[in-house]
Design an enzyme around this catalytic site. Structure first.
Site, PDB file in Angstrom:
ATOM      1  N   ASP A 157      10.712  55.274  20.729  1.00 13.01           N
ATOM      2  CA  ASP A 157       9.622  55.399  21.583  1.00 13.01           C
ATOM      3  C   ASP A 157       9.417  56.850  21.977  1.00 13.01           C
ATOM      4  O   ASP A 157       8.290  57.198  22.581  1.00 13.01           O
ATOM      5  CB  ASP A 157       9.590  54.755  22.954  1.00 13.01           C
ATOM      6  CG  ASP A 157       9.530  53.068  22.608  1.00 13.01           C
ATOM      7  OD1 ASP A 157       8.907  52.859  21.529  1.00 13.01           O
ATOM      8  OD2 ASP A 157       9.696  52.269  23.539  1.00 13.01           O
ATOM      9  N   CYS A 168       2.040  44.854  13.750  1.00 12.55           N
ATOM     10  CA  CYS A 168       1.230  45.678  14.579  1.00 12.55           C
ATOM     11  C   CYS A 168       1.263  46.986  13.654  1.00 12.55           C
ATOM     12  O   CYS A 168       1.724  47.117  12.802  1.00 12.55           O
ATOM     13  CB  CYS A 168       1.620  45.838  16.090  1.00 12.55           C
ATOM     14  SG  CYS A 168       3.137  46.611  16.101  1.00 12.55           S
ATOM     15  N   ARG A 196       7.239  43.744  12.655  1.00 12.59           N
ATOM     16  CA  ARG A 196       7.883  43.112  14.034  1.00 12.59           C
ATOM     17  C   ARG A 196       8.195  41.530  14.130  1.00 12.59           C
ATOM     18  O   ARG A 196       7.507  40.888  15.031  1.00 12.59           O
ATOM     19  CB  ARG A 196       7.119  43.634  15.259  1.00 12.59           C
ATOM     20  CG  ARG A 196       6.937  45.215  15.410  1.00 12.59           C
ATOM     21  CD  ARG A 196       6.324  45.759  16.349  1.00 12.59           C
ATOM     22  NE  ARG A 196       7.253  45.683  17.568  1.00 12.59           N
ATOM     23  CZ  ARG A 196       6.723  46.105  18.657  1.00 12.59           C
ATOM     24  NH1 ARG A 196       5.522  46.581  19.050  1.00 12.59           N
ATOM     25  NH2 ARG A 196       7.353  46.079  19.864  1.00 12.59           N
ATOM     26  N   ARG A 198      -2.263  51.157  28.131  1.00  9.50           N
ATOM     27  CA  ARG A 198      -1.137  50.117  28.083  1.00  9.50           C
ATOM     28  C   ARG A 198       0.004  50.345  28.752  1.00  9.50           C
ATOM     29  O   ARG A 198       0.560  49.457  29.299  1.00  9.50           O
ATOM     30  CB  ARG A 198      -1.173  49.713  26.424  1.00  9.50           C
ATOM     31  CG  ARG A 198      -2.004  48.751  25.782  1.00  9.50           C
ATOM     32  CD  ARG A 198      -1.415  48.196  24.736  1.00  9.50           C
ATOM     33  NE  ARG A 198      -0.049  47.874  24.625  1.00  9.50           N
ATOM     34  CZ  ARG A 198       0.590  47.969  23.687  1.00  9.50           C
ATOM     35  NH1 ARG A 198       0.408  48.655  22.697  1.00  9.50           N
ATOM     36  NH2 ARG A 198       1.974  47.670  24.065  1.00  9.50           N
ATOM     37  N   LYS A 255       7.465  50.419  32.252  1.00 10.49           N
ATOM     38  CA  LYS A 255       6.869  49.325  31.779  1.00 10.49           C
ATOM     39  C   LYS A 255       7.691  48.253  30.912  1.00 10.49           C
ATOM     40  O   LYS A 255       7.573  47.150  31.214  1.00 10.49           O
ATOM     41  CB  LYS A 255       5.534  49.781  30.631  1.00 10.49           C
ATOM     42  CG  LYS A 255       5.225  48.624  29.861  1.00 10.49           C
ATOM     43  CD  LYS A 255       4.109  49.077  28.805  1.00 10.49           C
ATOM     44  CE  LYS A 255       4.868  49.800  27.554  1.00 10.49           C
ATOM     45  NZ  LYS A 255       4.969  48.744  26.530  1.00 10.49           N
ATOM     46  N   ASN A 256       8.448  48.620  30.147  1.00 14.31           N
ATOM     47  CA  ASN A 256       9.395  48.027  29.466  1.00 14.31           C
ATOM     48  C   ASN A 256      10.603  47.325  30.199  1.00 14.31           C
ATOM     49  O   ASN A 256      11.269  46.298  29.628  1.00 14.31           O
ATOM     50  CB  ASN A 256       9.956  48.547  28.339  1.00 14.31           C
ATOM     51  CG  ASN A 256       8.967  49.097  27.063  1.00 14.31           C
ATOM     52  OD1 ASN A 256       7.614  48.375  27.312  1.00 14.31           O
ATOM     53  ND2 ASN A 256       9.189  49.765  26.164  1.00 14.31           N
TER      54      ASN A 256
HETATM   55  N1  EPU Z   1      13.784  42.657  14.801  1.00 15.06           N
HETATM   56  C1  EPU Z   1      14.151  41.623  13.865  1.00 15.06           C
HETATM   57  N2  EPU Z   1      13.917  40.329  14.489  1.00 15.06           N
HETATM   58  C2  EPU Z   1      13.803  40.153  15.576  1.00 15.06           C
HETATM   59  C3  EPU Z   1      13.503  40.959  16.590  1.00 15.06           C
HETATM   60  C4  EPU Z   1      13.366  42.252  16.141  1.00 15.06           C
HETATM   61  O1  EPU Z   1      14.363  41.917  12.783  1.00 15.06           O
HETATM   62  O2  EPU Z   1      13.877  38.792  15.840  1.00 15.06           O
HETATM   63  C5  EPU Z   1      13.784  44.285  14.513  1.00 15.06           C
HETATM   64  C6  EPU Z   1      12.211  44.938  14.514  1.00 15.06           C
HETATM   65  O3  EPU Z   1      11.677  44.385  13.185  1.00 15.06           O
HETATM   66  C7  EPU Z   1      12.607  46.214  14.795  1.00 15.06           C
HETATM   67  C8  EPU Z   1      14.159  46.046  15.311  1.00 15.06           C
HETATM   68  O4  EPU Z   1      14.617  44.884  15.392  1.00 15.06           O
HETATM   69  O5  EPU Z   1      12.973  46.798  13.264  1.00 15.06           O
HETATM   70  C9  EPU Z   1      13.984  46.489  16.834  1.00 15.06           C
HETATM   71  O6  EPU Z   1      12.681  45.993  17.451  1.00 15.06           O
HETATM   72  P1  EPU Z   1      13.080  45.470  19.068  1.00 15.06           P
HETATM   73  O7  EPU Z   1      13.192  43.717  19.057  1.00 15.06           O
HETATM   74  O8  EPU Z   1      14.171  45.963  19.689  1.00 15.06           O
HETATM   75  O9  EPU Z   1      11.681  45.617  19.490  1.00 15.06           O
HETATM   76  P2  EPU Z   1      10.775  45.218  20.732  1.00 15.06           P
HETATM   77  O10 EPU Z   1      11.866  44.242  21.562  1.00 15.06           O
HETATM   78  O11 EPU Z   1       9.937  44.256  19.951  1.00 15.06           O
HETATM   79  C10 EPU Z   1      11.052  46.859  22.621  1.00 15.06           C
HETATM   80  C11 EPU Z   1      10.076  47.634  23.162  1.00 15.06           C
HETATM   81  C12 EPU Z   1       9.357  48.748  22.013  1.00 15.06           C
HETATM   82  C13 EPU Z   1      10.196  49.505  21.682  1.00 15.06           C
HETATM   83  C14 EPU Z   1      11.556  48.769  21.059  1.00 15.06           C
HETATM   84  C15 EPU Z   1      12.616  49.641  20.346  1.00 15.06           C
HETATM   85  C16 EPU Z   1       9.377  46.407  25.157  1.00 15.06           C
HETATM   86  C17 EPU Z   1       8.283  45.276  25.508  1.00 15.06           C
HETATM   87  N3  EPU Z   1       9.071  46.861  23.807  1.00 15.06           N
HETATM   88  O12 EPU Z   1      10.276  46.024  21.602  1.00 15.06           O
HETATM   89  O13 EPU Z   1       8.126  49.483  23.043  1.00 15.06           O
HETATM   90  O14 EPU Z   1       9.694  50.454  20.605  1.00 15.06           O
HETATM   91  O15 EPU Z   1      11.925  47.792  21.773  1.00 15.06           O
HETATM   92  O16 EPU Z   1      13.340  50.125  21.306  1.00 15.06           O
HETATM   93  O17 EPU Z   1      10.486  46.284  25.664  1.00 15.06           O
HETATM   94  C18 EPU Z   1       6.634  50.983  23.421  1.00 15.06           C
HETATM   95  O18 EPU Z   1       6.910  50.863  24.545  1.00 15.06           O
HETATM   96  O19 EPU Z   1       5.601  51.725  22.929  1.00 15.06           O
HETATM   97  C19 EPU Z   1       7.324  49.808  22.700  1.00 15.06           C
HETATM   98  C20 EPU Z   1       6.955  49.698  21.296  1.00 15.06           C
END
Ligand code: EPU
Length: 417
Positions: free
Chosen positions: A305, A117, A122, A397, A22-23
């Site tokens: 995850d 969330c 996030r 999801r 999915k990701n």
């Molecule tokens: N963060 C910031 N600023 C930003 C973006 C992120 O401070 O602008 C912080 C977040 O708060 C968090 C850390 O960076 O503490 C990592 O977050 P990341 O941005 O990597 O998460 P994401 O990209 O929103 C993806 C996956 C998640 C997975 C995380 C971490 C997708 C669509 N989602 O989320 O997947 O947990 O990376 O590996 O790729 C899931 O599939 O259940 C899921 C939540």
């Protein structure tokens, strides 16, 4: 609303096929906005987030077809709206992934801010900071990010936190920017490399994906291509834990064990017997399950995850384990439900002390997010009596009919409408 009913006690045995990630599929679908040509994706999992992403693309004017055989055909030739509305973003935060492609190709985007969330705040500040360094103006108005530019240019962007979708958004935007962009402290998750592979197939010039420094040389335009999405490492990992926790014997096929090194190493330390082939793996659960502490980190370390699923396993360990969550500040909601099933878990900030040897009993439990739902099913597989997992839409999801796959392995599990 659907619920999942599980009756614990059966060791799982047999073979399970893993779906596409999915990701990886979500950013790939967003990347289709970078060209007017057709993008054909294979191995796309038929799960709710993918259908939400289809809807988002369609509302912008793209042709988007997603079939349950794993094919997605996407064509963004006639985009009339450059907006991701709140109604869609609130159900799927990954909708933020359209921001980079829209600004890159159309120089304009309006995307609802995702907000917090069930697992944490996030923020998306790094997505915006990167786009601004590439020459976009980003403002937050009425809960939306409004981004516009005369034209993006290359930049050297250092992200102070490793962000997966942030890296993906900036990589996509940079493919059409003028000059070279360097992303420092980039995410090196396999899903980022899969996206880079797709973008290269579309004609982008990208090097260094899979490492902490990604270099993108902007090109004038991108073209259509076909691309196969990588297998879902979290789904594979979830079944690996299912085998271990039930002391079962499961062959997990159509997966990429190489993407699961940290998870498999950890599981082996808990006593599970694991054998690995290039595209499959076999997990044999053993008694006792050894309690082993674990800390989540960005790839290649143990993924957040898989933290909830691992916690379910540790409730059955032979001693105590400390689970430390370093990625999200609030990702222990499943622990509170496991405690209701009889687990002995103490939470202190980002750490959870899980004392094993506690028999679980079935209960009505509420899932707060996707991976939490999966972990409660895992707990249910070893609980005495019936466990009812509510709010199954979280599960839908990201998991492709997990209850059917588990039932075929011998679990006593069903979906009740
Ligand atoms: N963060 C910031 N600023 C930003 C973006 C992120 O401070 O602008 C912080 C977040 O708060 C968090 C850390 O960076 O503490 C990592 O977050 P990341 O941005 O990597 O998460 P994401 O990209 O929103 C993806 C996956 C998640 C997975 C995380 C971490 C997708 C669509 N989602 O989320 O997947 O947990 O990376 O590996 O790729 C899931 O599939 O259940 C899921 C939540």
């Amino acid at each position: 609303m659907d619920k999942i009913r599980v009756v614990g006690g059966n060791p799982l045995a047999g073979r399970v096929e893993i779906s596409g990630a999915k990701n990886a599929a979500l950013p790939a679908m967003a990347a289709s906005l970078l060209t007017a040509d057709t993008i054909q994706l294979e191995n796309v999992p038929y799960v709710r987030d993918i259908l939400t992403s289809r809807k988002l693309l369609q509302e912008m004017g793209a042709e988007a077809e997603v079939r349950d055989d794993g094919t997605a055909i996407l064509k963004a030739a006639d985009i009339h709206s450059r907006e991701a509305p709140y109604e869609l973003v609130k159900t799927m935060r990954a909708a933020i992934l359209v921001l980079g492609p829209l600004v890159g190709r159309f120089k304009k985007a309006r995307v609802s801010l995702p907000g917090g969330c069930a697992i944490g705040a996030r923020p998306v500040n790094l997505h915006l900071m990167g786009l601004e360094q590439m020459g976009a103006k980003c403002e937050v108005v009425h809960g939306y990010v409004e981004a516009s530019t005369e034209g993006l240019h290359g930049a050297r962007i250092l992200m102070d936190t490793v962000t997966v979708t942030g890296t993906e958004n900036l990589m996509m935007a940079a493919t059409l920017a003028d000059g070279e962009t360097v992303l420092d402290n980039a995410a090196c998750e396999p899903e980022v490399s899969d996206l880079a592979g797709l973008l290269r197939g579309m004609g982008a010039q990208i090097e260094g994906d899979g490492s902490r420094t990604i270099r993108i040389q902007g090109v004038r335009e991108l073209r259509g291509c076909r691309h196969r999405i990588i297998p879902d490492r979290v789904e594979a990992g979830t079944f690996a834990v299912a085998a271990a926790i039930t002391r079962g014997d499961v062959e997990i096929v159509n997966c990429c064990p190489q993407h699961l090194t940290a998870v498999l190493t950890q599981l082996a330390q808990t006593g599970a017997e694991i054998s690995v082939e290039p595209n499959s793996l076999r997990v044999r659960g053993k008694d006792p399950i050894v309690s082993k502490s674990m800390t989540t980190h960005p790839y290649p370390a143990f993924p957040t995850d898989m933290q909830a699923q691992y916690m379910a396993l540790m409730t059955q360990g032979d001693g105590s384990a400390v689970i430390t969550e370093t990625i999200f500040e609030n990702r222990f909601m499943h622990a509170l439900e496991m405690i209701r099933m009889g687990a002995d878990i103490t939470i202190d900030g980002r750490q959870a002390l899980v004392k094993g040897r506690k028999p679980l009993t079935g209960a009505k439990v509420l899932a707060s997010d996707l991976r939490a739902s999966a972990s409660l099913i895992l707990a249910g597989l070893v609980a005495k009596g019936e466990t009812w997992v509510d709010r199954v839409y979280h599960l839908d999801r990201g998991y492709c009919r997990i209850e059917d796959k588990l039932a075929r392995l011998g679990a006593n599990i069903e979906r009740v409408s």
